[in-house]
Design a protein around this motif. Sequence first.
Motif, PDB file in Angstrom:
ATOM      1  N   THR A  34       0.843  -1.192   0.000  1.00  0.00           N
ATOM      2  CA  THR A  34       0.000   0.000   0.000  1.00  0.00           C
ATOM      3  C   THR A  34       0.877   1.240   0.000  1.00  0.00           C
ATOM      4  N   GLN A  35       0.224   2.388  -0.166  1.00  0.00           N
ATOM      5  CA  GLN A  35       0.945   3.649  -0.031  1.00  0.00           C
ATOM      6  C   GLN A  35       1.359   3.818   1.424  1.00  0.00           C
ATOM      7  N   SER A  36       2.197   4.801   1.707  1.00  0.00           N
ATOM      8  CA  SER A  36       2.795   4.884   3.043  1.00  0.00           C
ATOM      9  C   SER A  36       2.045   5.756   4.041  1.00  0.00           C
ATOM     10  N   ASP A  47      -4.256   3.601  -1.957  1.00  0.00           N
ATOM     11  CA  ASP A  47      -3.928   2.737  -3.091  1.00  0.00           C
ATOM     12  C   ASP A  47      -3.282   1.448  -2.612  1.00  0.00           C
ATOM     13  N   TRP A  93      -8.103   0.730  -4.821  1.00  0.00           N
ATOM     14  CA  TRP A  93      -8.031   1.655  -3.701  1.00  0.00           C
ATOM     15  C   TRP A  93      -9.176   1.401  -2.741  1.00  0.00           C
ATOM     16  N   THR A 161      -1.154   9.906  -2.292  1.00  0.00           N
ATOM     17  CA  THR A 161      -1.206   8.990  -3.434  1.00  0.00           C
ATOM     18  C   THR A 161       0.179   8.513  -3.821  1.00  0.00           C
ATOM     19  N   TRP A 162       0.222   7.399  -4.518  1.00  0.00           N
ATOM     20  CA  TRP A 162       1.495   6.828  -4.968  1.00  0.00           C
ATOM     21  C   TRP A 162       2.126   7.694  -6.008  1.00  0.00           C
TER      22      TRP A 162
END
Length: 162
Positions: A34-36, A47, A93, A161-162
């Motif tokens: 996943t994103q951080s 995401d 997402w 977001t990424w």
Amino acid sequence: MRRLVLLSLLLFLSACTLTLEVVYPGHRISGLRTQSTYCTSGNTRVDFAFNLEGRLDRLEFFWLPEGLTPDQARPEERYVLYGLLQAGGVKGWLEVTPSGEVQAASLVAPRGLALKPQGIIVEPLPERRLWLRGYTGGLPGPYVPAANRVYPDSSPYCDPTW
């Protein structure tokens, strides 16, 4: 003597069991990431991506505080998508609130339905981790945790977001 050998053989065979295992062609989820960060000031689309071997007909999401397991999830921290999902790289997402509610989910193919908001709970915002569990033919697979934690971001310009 012959009876003793026969009796010993019968006792030995009665202690043995035959186990037959039927394996349904299932699935394997790997590489979940996943994103951080997620935003503490409003909803965030978190995401995620994973690799799928096989096929799924149901996918459960668990958006949990770090250290908890899916069996400890509150109802608002869970979300389910139904629909056939084939093998390959899957991206999507989750829309989550700062308090941990999952309000929607989306994949490349199937669509998620929005849940009713459950209200806001005021508590310190924890680091979170996404978990998944796939189903094939109604049979559940193992719980799969994301490789990384997702940290709360309270900056005024949060854009995770990424």
